[in-house]
Design a protein around this motif. Structure first.
Motif, PDB file in Angstrom:
ATOM      1  N   ASP A   1     -12.228  -3.247   0.276  1.00  0.00           N
ATOM      2  CA  ASP A   1     -11.862  -2.553   1.514  1.00  0.00           C
ATOM      3  C   ASP A   1     -10.499  -1.869   1.423  1.00  0.00           C
ATOM      4  OD1 ASP A   1     -10.136  -4.680   1.501  1.00  0.00           O
ATOM      5  OD2 ASP A   1     -10.829  -5.548   3.402  1.00  0.00           O
ATOM      6  N   GLY A   2      -9.897  -1.869   0.217  1.00  0.00           N
ATOM      7  CA  GLY A   2      -8.620  -1.198   0.031  1.00  0.00           C
ATOM      8  C   GLY A   2      -7.411  -2.067   0.271  1.00  0.00           C
ATOM      9  N   GLN A   3      -7.613  -3.317   0.697  1.00  0.00           N
ATOM     10  CA  GLN A   3      -6.506  -4.240   0.926  1.00  0.00           C
ATOM     11  C   GLN A   3      -5.866  -4.608  -0.406  1.00  0.00           C
ATOM     12  OE1 GLN A   3      -5.196  -5.489   3.692  1.00  0.00           O
ATOM     13  NE2 GLN A   3      -4.534  -7.605   3.400  1.00  0.00           N
ATOM     14  N   ALA A   4      -4.523  -4.580  -0.458  1.00  0.00           N
ATOM     15  CA  ALA A   4      -3.811  -4.933  -1.681  1.00  0.00           C
ATOM     16  C   ALA A   4      -3.852  -6.448  -1.882  1.00  0.00           C
ATOM     17  CB  ALA A   4      -2.368  -4.450  -1.610  1.00  0.00           C
ATOM     18  N   LEU A   5      -4.300  -6.880  -3.069  1.00  0.00           N
ATOM     19  CA  LEU A   5      -4.398  -8.305  -3.373  1.00  0.00           C
ATOM     20  C   LEU A   5      -3.246  -8.803  -4.238  1.00  0.00           C
ATOM     21  CD1 LEU A   5      -8.157  -8.914  -4.278  1.00  0.00           C
ATOM     22  CD2 LEU A   5      -6.897  -9.871  -2.348  1.00  0.00           C
ATOM     23  N   ARG A   6      -2.947  -8.040  -5.304  1.00  0.00           N
ATOM     24  CA  ARG A   6      -1.937  -8.460  -6.275  1.00  0.00           C
ATOM     25  C   ARG A   6      -1.106  -7.254  -6.703  1.00  0.00           C
ATOM     26  NH1 ARG A   6      -6.606 -11.127  -7.565  1.00  0.00           N
ATOM     27  NH2 ARG A   6      -7.233  -9.434  -8.965  1.00  0.00           N
ATOM     28  N   VAL A   7       0.126  -7.529  -7.100  1.00  0.00           N
ATOM     29  CA  VAL A   7       1.030  -6.495  -7.610  1.00  0.00           C
ATOM     30  C   VAL A   7       1.379  -6.850  -9.053  1.00  0.00           C
ATOM     31  CG1 VAL A   7       3.202  -5.264  -7.272  1.00  0.00           C
ATOM     32  CG2 VAL A   7       1.991  -6.224  -5.293  1.00  0.00           C
ATOM     33  N   TYR A   8       1.202  -5.899  -9.967  1.00  0.00           N
ATOM     34  CA  TYR A   8       1.447  -6.111 -11.388  1.00  0.00           C
ATOM     35  C   TYR A   8       2.531  -5.180 -11.910  1.00  0.00           C
ATOM     36  CZ  TYR A   8      -3.180  -8.408 -11.957  1.00  0.00           C
ATOM     37  OH  TYR A   8      -4.271  -9.237 -11.892  1.00  0.00           O
ATOM     38  N   LEU A   9       3.259  -5.623 -12.927  1.00  0.00           N
ATOM     39  CA  LEU A   9       3.932  -4.687 -13.811  1.00  0.00           C
ATOM     40  C   LEU A   9       2.842  -4.044 -14.674  1.00  0.00           C
ATOM     41  CD1 LEU A   9       7.030  -6.744 -15.035  1.00  0.00           C
ATOM     42  CD2 LEU A   9       6.885  -5.155 -13.116  1.00  0.00           C
ATOM     43  N   ARG A  10       2.990  -2.773 -14.989  1.00  0.00           N
ATOM     44  CA  ARG A  10       1.901  -2.070 -15.673  1.00  0.00           C
ATOM     45  C   ARG A  10       1.529  -2.727 -17.002  1.00  0.00           C
ATOM     46  NH1 ARG A  10      -1.362   2.030 -15.468  1.00  0.00           N
ATOM     47  NH2 ARG A  10      -0.529   2.724 -13.464  1.00  0.00           N
ATOM     48  N   ARG A  11       2.489  -3.219 -17.752  1.00  0.00           N
ATOM     49  CA  ARG A  11       2.150  -3.801 -19.059  1.00  0.00           C
ATOM     50  C   ARG A  11       1.292  -5.065 -18.892  1.00  0.00           C
ATOM     51  NH1 ARG A  11       7.618  -6.581 -21.640  1.00  0.00           N
ATOM     52  NH2 ARG A  11       7.612  -8.449 -20.347  1.00  0.00           N
ATOM     53  N   ALA A  12       1.569  -5.841 -17.832  1.00  0.00           N
ATOM     54  CA  ALA A  12       0.746  -7.025 -17.578  1.00  0.00           C
ATOM     55  C   ALA A  12      -0.652  -6.615 -17.124  1.00  0.00           C
ATOM     56  CB  ALA A  12       1.406  -7.916 -16.526  1.00  0.00           C
TER      57      ALA A  12
ATOM     58  N   LYS B   1       0.815  -1.219   0.000  1.00  0.00           N
ATOM     59  CA  LYS B   1       0.000   0.000   0.000  1.00  0.00           C
ATOM     60  C   LYS B   1       0.850   1.271   0.000  1.00  0.00           C
ATOM     61  CE  LYS B   1      -3.697   0.671   0.049  1.00  0.00           C
ATOM     62  NZ  LYS B   1      -4.669   0.728   1.158  1.00  0.00           N
ATOM     63  N   THR B   2       2.118   1.146   0.407  1.00  0.00           N
ATOM     64  CA  THR B   2       2.991   2.327   0.445  1.00  0.00           C
ATOM     65  C   THR B   2       4.106   2.261  -0.602  1.00  0.00           C
ATOM     66  OG1 THR B   2       4.365   1.285   2.170  1.00  0.00           O
ATOM     67  CG2 THR B   2       2.547   2.719   2.893  1.00  0.00           C
ATOM     68  N   LEU B   3       3.977   1.360  -1.556  1.00  0.00           N
ATOM     69  CA  LEU B   3       4.983   1.262  -2.613  1.00  0.00           C
ATOM     70  C   LEU B   3       5.087   2.586  -3.360  1.00  0.00           C
ATOM     71  CD1 LEU B   3       4.705  -2.118  -4.598  1.00  0.00           C
ATOM     72  CD2 LEU B   3       6.750  -1.129  -3.587  1.00  0.00           C
ATOM     73  N   PRO B   4       6.248   3.202  -3.381  1.00  0.00           N
ATOM     74  CA  PRO B   4       6.350   4.504  -4.055  1.00  0.00           C
ATOM     75  C   PRO B   4       6.236   4.403  -5.570  1.00  0.00           C
ATOM     76  CG  PRO B   4       8.511   3.751  -3.321  1.00  0.00           C
ATOM     77  CD  PRO B   4       7.516   2.798  -2.741  1.00  0.00           C
ATOM     78  N   TRP B   5       6.453   3.191  -6.118  1.00  0.00           N
ATOM     79  CA  TRP B   5       6.424   3.025  -7.579  1.00  0.00           C
ATOM     80  C   TRP B   5       5.053   2.586  -8.078  1.00  0.00           C
ATOM     81  CZ3 TRP B   5      10.170  -0.252  -4.913  1.00  0.00           C
ATOM     82  CH2 TRP B   5      11.327   0.457  -4.567  1.00  0.00           C
ATOM     83  N   ALA B   6       4.063   2.608  -7.174  1.00  0.00           N
ATOM     84  CA  ALA B   6       2.695   2.231  -7.553  1.00  0.00           C
ATOM     85  C   ALA B   6       1.735   3.391  -7.337  1.00  0.00           C
ATOM     86  CB  ALA B   6       2.245   1.008  -6.752  1.00  0.00           C
ATOM     87  N   MET B   7       2.255   4.602  -7.393  1.00  0.00           N
ATOM     88  CA  MET B   7       1.435   5.788  -7.165  1.00  0.00           C
ATOM     89  C   MET B   7       1.198   6.524  -8.481  1.00  0.00           C
ATOM     90  SD  MET B   7       1.144   5.525  -3.863  1.00  0.00           S
ATOM     91  CE  MET B   7       1.996   4.875  -2.413  1.00  0.00           C
ATOM     92  N   GLY B   8      -0.022   6.839  -8.804  1.00  0.00           N
ATOM     93  CA  GLY B   8      -0.317   7.618 -10.002  1.00  0.00           C
ATOM     94  C   GLY B   8      -0.823   6.764 -11.149  1.00  0.00           C
ATOM     95  N   ASP B   9      -1.369   7.444 -12.155  1.00  0.00           N
ATOM     96  CA  ASP B   9      -1.996   6.745 -13.282  1.00  0.00           C
ATOM     97  C   ASP B   9      -0.991   6.127 -14.239  1.00  0.00           C
ATOM     98  OD1 ASP B   9      -4.444   7.464 -12.281  1.00  0.00           O
ATOM     99  OD2 ASP B   9      -4.614   9.277 -13.522  1.00  0.00           O
ATOM    100  N   HIS B  10       0.257   6.549 -14.181  1.00  0.00           N
ATOM    101  CA  HIS B  10       1.252   6.029 -15.119  1.00  0.00           C
ATOM    102  C   HIS B  10       2.414   5.360 -14.398  1.00  0.00           C
ATOM    103  CE1 HIS B  10      -0.877   8.133 -18.301  1.00  0.00           C
ATOM    104  NE2 HIS B  10      -0.856   9.220 -17.556  1.00  0.00           N
ATOM    105  N   SER B  11       2.167   4.900 -13.196  1.00  0.00           N
ATOM    106  CA  SER B  11       3.219   4.264 -12.398  1.00  0.00           C
ATOM    107  C   SER B  11       3.654   2.954 -13.042  1.00  0.00           C
ATOM    108  CB  SER B  11       2.710   4.002 -10.977  1.00  0.00           C
ATOM    109  OG  SER B  11       1.567   3.159 -11.008  1.00  0.00           O
ATOM    110  N   PRO B  12       4.918   2.575 -12.871  1.00  0.00           N
ATOM    111  CA  PRO B  12       5.406   1.322 -13.476  1.00  0.00           C
ATOM    112  C   PRO B  12       4.844   0.070 -12.818  1.00  0.00           C
ATOM    113  CG  PRO B  12       7.116   2.333 -12.135  1.00  0.00           C
ATOM    114  CD  PRO B  12       5.998   3.323 -12.201  1.00  0.00           C
ATOM    115  N   ILE B  13       4.341   0.200 -11.593  1.00  0.00           N
ATOM    116  CA  ILE B  13       3.738  -0.916 -10.870  1.00  0.00           C
ATOM    117  C   ILE B  13       2.285  -0.564 -10.549  1.00  0.00           C
ATOM    118  CG2 ILE B  13       3.776  -2.200  -8.675  1.00  0.00           C
ATOM    119  CD1 ILE B  13       6.790  -2.101  -8.735  1.00  0.00           C
TER     120      ILE B  13
END
Length: 648
Positions: A119-130, A100-112
């Motif tokens: 409820d806002g809980q993080a389920l999965r982490v993706y590379l943006r292209r995937a 939830k605090t990953l700095p590279w997953a913030m914003g509409d064009h983030s790489p992650i």
């Protein structure tokens, strides 16, 4: 514990360096999450499943106990250093909290990109292209399922012409007929079934049905046929041509018989600069061997097929998934068990994917008491005890010196224990004799061409390719004493075709690198030569020197200079993965003498179902076979949840 103590690849580490060069983070869990999502993509996963990472990391990652212990220690250290202990209790997933605090997953064009619960809980982490590819597939499927096509008023009469009147006496649905009816009404249809269940036959009748209706309205359909590899496309072409003979007179009109690879159809070259995908000028696209389609290729397919066109996907949901990321087909077929035979109801509501999935059950390749068919069924459902009993009673191959060539070969057999020596340096004499017997016709045809001055024409070349392809050695592994690389070396030398080991051919003299009879497989798409990954050819003498003959898909061959082939490997043996989309009269299935993560139920099923008539097991230790039977392929992704579970 430093990042390099865990099994990261150079690509994983370069990815983390790239992220940190743009925005630093002091949290070691952030670094590890970034490395893990790259690592999982490389292992064929569409994303990093945070729940599985917390609850069953060993199963998800396939790492050693020591590696998992190192990974877990990172969360314990983070709990001690940066958060109250109760936050990392059994009630909280530390990976989800860190995500939830990953700095590279913030914003509409983030790489992650994070996939979140309600409820806002993080389920999965993706590379943006995937993530983008998965979203494209999901959205396209929803649009296609919402599209209703007009069904011809005389559809029942046409279906009766193709399939005969519906038989209600045995209360068993005709799933081939049902699959055709489903495809008539919607923009997307999935047809899944095991080997020989009639997927191609069903499609030919569907094409005839649709083209007949189109001719009635004076608007013939534009139809495209495709498959993920050159071999699969060639096999689809042959199957279509054969199935046309089963149609009523004049019903074959307007049905194409030449399939191309998906890369050719979609003008897709992943190594070239990204270009917008072309919109196909088509009314119907049929794609075979859909289990081999990876995440990004499926997304491109969905983009390229226009909304007004039908898309029909064929494949076996129990086969191995694509080598690249994303088990797309298995996720799309997750609702196959809920598929029904109700095809007549027409409403304004979108169809469900379950309603547009047809499962073909009856195999016409393996008859009711077929040994290969029984093995494939038992492996598919994990019937361990039954297979152990069957294994003990399997006939063991005898030496070709003591077996008459007129003696019928058992449908399934195994090599005797005394043949199961570790293949170091040379093959056991009985193993070599068995290989020579299996390739008897090919070796007989090849012998005259090994004489000085011999010349091979197209007819001989095609005959050699066909005879070689009747038998295939399939391995679970690529490297090691029981892998493809070792066996290719040993078989070439043992058959007397080469004096130098194949792994050294790059350093050998040019005239020694290529030899008469060398079978090769293309390992990377070559768009200039129009050769696709998986195409198989053979090095043969011509009037102008050695050339490699490849089937041209039209009953002839194409001759290529060996020096122009820079991505090939010898293919006396190939991996089970590479065999997908192919079938052989006889398969020799080779397992290693120890367990490995790649050894799964899906691999066994895929390997043995390449065999049409005969299957031989080369298994040094039966315990490895039973362990593989209990191991399933698990790949993380969010398609199935989005398509099936979220709507519940």
């Amino acid at each position: 514990m430093g990042a390099t103590a865990l099994p990261w690849t150079a690509l994983d580490l370069a990815w983390l360096d790239f992220l940190k060069s743009h925005q630093a983070s002091s949290d070691p869990l952030h670094d590890t999450l970034a490395l893990l999502v790259s690592h999982q993509m490389g292992q064929g996963h569409a994303c990093l499943d945070l729940e599985a990472l917390w609850q069953a990391p060993s199963q998800l990652l396939g790492w050693t106990d020591l590696q998992i212990k190192s990974l877990v220690s990172l969360t314990e250290q983070s709990a001690n250093d940066e958060a109250p202990a109760d936050l990392f209790s059994q009630a909280h997933n530390p990976w989800a909290l860190a995500a939830k605090t990953l700095p590279w997953a913030m914003g509409d064009h983030s790489p992650i990109v994070l996939a979140l619960q309600d409820d806002g809980q993080a389920l999965r982490v993706y590379l943006r292209r995937a993530w983008s590819a998965e979203q494209t597939i999901h959205s396209a499927i929803q649009h296609r399922l919402a599209q209703h096509f007009e069904v011809p008023h005389d559809v029942e009469a046409k279906l009766n012409t193709l399939f005969g009147p519906t038989d209600t006496s045995n209360n068993v649905p005709d799933w081939q007929r049902i699959a055709c009816a489903k495809a008539l009404r919607s923009g997307l249809t999935l047809i899944t079934g095991g080997p020989g269940t009639g997927k191609t036959t069903t499609v030919v009748r569907l094409l005839a049905l649709l083209q007949r209706a189109a001719h009635d309205s004076q608007k013939p359909l534009r139809i495209h046929l495709a498959a993920p590899t050159g071999k699969a496309a060639s096999r689809l072409s042959s199957s279509i041509q054969s199935a046309l003979n089963s149609l009523p007179p004049s019903w074959a009109e307007g049905i194409p018989t030449q399939a191309v690879t998906l890369h050719q159809l979609l003008q897709y070259n992943p190594d070239a600069a990204a270009r917008p995908p072309p919109l196909l000028a088509t009314d119907l696209v049929v794609v075979d061997e859909a289990s081999m389609i990876d995440l990004e290729l499926m997304a491109r397919l969905m983009k390229c097929v226009p909304q007004h066109a039908r898309l029909v996907l064929l494949g076996d949901k129990d086969q191995l998934a694509s080598v690249e990321a994303g088990a797309v087909w298995s996720q799309l077929c997750e609702g196959a068990s809920q598929s029904d035979d109700k095809t007549q109801a027409q409403t304004h509501q979108p169809y469900t994917l379950q309603a547009q999935t047809a499962v073909l059950h009856v195999s016409r390749r393996f008859h009711a008491d077929s040994a290969i068919g029984e093995w494939s069924r038992c492996i598919n459902v994990g019937q361990l005890q039954q297979l152990k009993a069957t294994w003990q009673s399997l006939p063991q191959e005898v030496s070709s010196n003591s077996q008459s060539q007129l003696t019928p070969k058992p449908e399934v057999q195994r090599w005797p224990d005394e043949w199961q020596t570790r293949p170091q340096g040379q093959l056991h004499q009985h193993v070599l004799a068995s290989l020579r017997t299996s390739w008897r016709e090919w070796l007989s045809d090849l012998k005259p061409l090994q004489q000085s001055g011999a010349v091979c024409d197209a007819e001989k070349a095609l005959n050699l390719l066909n005879n070689f392809g009747k038998f295939q050695v399939l391995c679970a592994l690529r490297q090691g004493p029981w892998g493809v690389e070792t066996l290719n070396e040993l078989i070439g030398v043992a058959l007397g075709l080469t004096k130098s080991l194949d792994r050294n051919f790059q350093a050998a003299k040019p005239q020694e690198a290529w030899y008469v009879g060398r079978p090769v497989m293309i390992t990377r798409n070559d768009y200039h030569l129009h050769l696709m990954n998986g195409d198989v050819g053979q090095c043969l003498p011509t009037s102008t020197g050695l050339r490699v003959a490849f089937p041209d898909g039209k009953g002839g061959v194409r001759w290529i200079l060996p020096s122009r082939l820079d991505a090939v490997e010898t293919v006396f043996a190939m991996t089970v993965h590479k065999s997908q989309g192919s079938e052989y009269a006889h398969v020799l299935m080779v397992l290693p003498d120890r367990e490995a993560p790649v050894l799964t139920r899906e691999l066994l099923y895929t390997g043995i179902t390449r065999a049409k008539s005969h299957l031989t097991w080369w298994v040094p230790k039966a315990s490895v076979l039973w362990a593989a039977l209990n191991q399933r392929v698990t790949r993380s992704g969010g398609l199935a949840e989005a398509l099936f579970h979220r709507s519940k």
